[in-house]
Design a protein around this motif. Sequence first.
Motif, short mmCIF file in Angstrom:
data_model
loop_
_atom_site.label_atom_id
_atom_site.label_comp_id
_atom_site.label_asym_id
_atom_site.label_seq_id
_atom_site.Cartn_x
_atom_site.Cartn_y
_atom_site.Cartn_z
N SER A 189 0.83 -1.20 0.00
CA SER A 189 0.00 0.00 0.00
C SER A 189 0.86 1.25 0.00
O SER A 189 0.49 2.26 0.58
N ALA A 190 2.04 1.20 -0.62
CA ALA A 190 2.90 2.37 -0.72
C ALA A 190 2.28 3.37 -1.70
O ALA A 190 1.40 3.01 -2.50
N PRO A 191 2.69 4.65 -1.65
CA PRO A 191 2.11 5.63 -2.59
C PRO A 191 2.28 5.25 -4.05
O PRO A 191 1.37 5.44 -4.86
N VAL A 192 3.44 4.70 -4.41
CA VAL A 192 3.64 4.30 -5.81
C VAL A 192 2.73 3.13 -6.17
O VAL A 192 2.20 3.06 -7.28
N ALA A 193 2.54 2.21 -5.22
CA ALA A 193 1.64 1.08 -5.48
C ALA A 193 0.20 1.56 -5.63
O ALA A 193 -0.55 1.07 -6.49
N ARG A 194 -0.21 2.53 -4.80
CA ARG A 194 -1.56 3.08 -4.94
C ARG A 194 -1.72 3.82 -6.26
O ARG A 194 -2.79 3.78 -6.88
N GLN A 195 -0.67 4.51 -6.69
CA GLN A 195 -0.73 5.19 -7.98
C GLN A 195 -0.89 4.18 -9.11
O GLN A 195 -1.66 4.40 -10.05
N GLN A 196 -0.19 3.06 -9.03
CA GLN A 196 -0.34 2.03 -10.06
C GLN A 196 -1.74 1.43 -10.03
O GLN A 196 -2.34 1.17 -11.08
N ALA A 201 -7.32 1.12 -12.27
CA ALA A 201 -8.74 1.42 -12.15
C ALA A 201 -9.19 2.38 -13.24
O ALA A 201 -10.30 2.25 -13.79
N ARG A 202 -8.32 3.36 -13.58
CA ARG A 202 -8.67 4.29 -14.66
C ARG A 202 -8.80 3.56 -16.00
O ARG A 202 -9.71 3.83 -16.78
N ASN A 203 -7.91 2.62 -16.25
CA ASN A 203 -8.00 1.84 -17.50
C ASN A 203 -9.27 0.99 -17.51
O ASN A 203 -9.92 0.85 -18.57
N TRP A 207 -12.38 1.17 -20.15
CA TRP A 207 -12.89 -0.01 -20.85
C TRP A 207 -14.40 -0.15 -20.67
O TRP A 207 -15.13 -0.42 -21.63
N LEU A 208 -14.89 0.08 -19.46
CA LEU A 208 -16.33 0.00 -19.23
C LEU A 208 -17.07 1.09 -19.99
O LEU A 208 -18.18 0.85 -20.52
N ASP A 209 -16.49 2.28 -20.08
CA ASP A 209 -17.14 3.35 -20.84
C ASP A 209 -17.19 3.02 -22.32
O ASP A 209 -18.18 3.31 -23.00
N SER A 210 -16.14 2.39 -22.84
CA SER A 210 -16.16 1.98 -24.25
C SER A 210 -17.20 0.91 -24.50
O SER A 210 -17.88 0.92 -25.53
N LEU A 211 -17.33 -0.03 -23.55
CA LEU A 211 -18.35 -1.07 -23.73
C LEU A 211 -19.75 -0.50 -23.63
O LEU A 211 -20.68 -0.98 -24.30
N ARG A 212 -19.92 0.53 -22.80
CA ARG A 212 -21.24 1.14 -22.67
C ARG A 212 -21.69 1.78 -23.97
O ARG A 212 -22.88 1.80 -24.31
N ARG A 213 -20.74 2.28 -24.75
CA ARG A 213 -21.07 2.88 -26.04
C ARG A 213 -21.47 1.83 -27.07
O ARG A 213 -22.12 2.15 -28.07
N ARG A 233 -11.33 -2.94 -4.50
CA ARG A 233 -10.01 -3.39 -4.05
C ARG A 233 -8.90 -2.54 -4.65
O ARG A 233 -7.90 -2.23 -3.98
N ALA A 234 -9.04 -2.14 -5.92
CA ALA A 234 -7.99 -1.35 -6.57
C ALA A 234 -7.87 0.04 -5.96
O ALA A 234 -6.77 0.58 -5.84
N LEU A 235 -8.99 0.62 -5.57
CA LEU A 235 -8.98 1.96 -5.00
C LEU A 235 -8.82 1.97 -3.49
O LEU A 235 -8.88 3.03 -2.86
N GLY A 236 -8.63 0.81 -2.87
CA GLY A 236 -8.39 0.75 -1.43
C GLY A 236 -9.63 0.96 -0.59
O GLY A 236 -9.53 1.49 0.53
#
Length: 269
Positions: A189-196, A201-203, A207-213, A233-236
Motif C-alpha cells: 500500500s505504498a504511494p507508488v503502489a496506490r498510484q499504479q 482502475a482508470r484503465n 474499458w467500461l465506458d467503451s463497452l457502454r457505447r 479493491r484497486a482503490l483501497g
Amino acid sequence: MLRDGMFPASPFVCFRWLKAPGEAYGRSPVMKALPDIKTANKVVELVLRNASIAVTGIWMAEDDGVLNPANISLLPGSIIPKAPGSSGLTPLATPGRFDVSQLVLDDLRARIRHALLADRLGQVNSPRMTATEVLERSTQMARILGATYGRLQTELLTPLVMRAVSILRRRGEIPDLRVDGRLVDLRYSAPVARQQARDDARNALMWLDSLRRLGLEGMAVVDPAAAARWLGRALGVPADLLASPLPVPVRPVPDGDSSPTDAGEGDGT
C-alpha cells in the motif's frame, strides 16, 4: 563445530536503489549528487572564511620598533600606539567580493534537490499549482520511480516481510502461514503502489465506458458485481463497505431424471 543449521528465511536484507549494467553492487541517489554536495560544502567553507575576513579584516603595520603587532587587540575603544610619522595600522584591501558564491550555491542546491527527487512537486504552499498539475506531476514521478520501486519491492519489502513472518511464526505469535503467492499473498500500500492501482482502475473505467457505447451486447460481457468489487479493491475501499457475494442457488435434480427436459432447467442445474 557445535551446531550447524539453516534459516528458513535469510536474516540479511541487501537492497539496491539503482544499478548499472554488469555490476553487482547498487548505487544510491546520493552517489549521483555527491560531487555537487562536496562542491557546495567547499563553497560554504569559502563563504565563511570570506565572512570572517569581512568582519575582522586584514591589517598592515610598519615594523618601526614601536608598534608590536603581537600586543595589538582589535577591540572597540582600544588605543594603539605608533611612532611619529608612521602610518600605523592600515587595512589591506580585499581583491574582490564573494557575491558570486550565492549564485553557485543556488545552482548546486537545485541540482542536489533534482537528484534526490525533492523538486518533483514543487513547493507545497505554492498557490499557482492546480489539482490537475499535482496529479500529472505525481503520475510523472510514479513513472520515473517505476523501475526503482519494483527493485525495492523485490529486494527490500518482500524479504523484510518474509523474515518478520518467519520470526513471528517461530515464536508462535501467528499461525503457521506460508506466503506462497496463492493462498497467502503480500499486498503493498505504498504511494507508488496506490498510484499504479489508480492507473489500473482508470484503465478499467475507460474499458467500461467503451463497452457502454457499444450497447447491451457490449455490456453483456461484464459482470457488474465482480467489476465493482475489483474497483473497490484497486482503490483501497475498506472491506466493510463491500457486501458479501450471494451464493448461487443450485436446484437439485429429481431422482431418475438425469437429463434436463428443457433449456431453462438445464441452465439452472
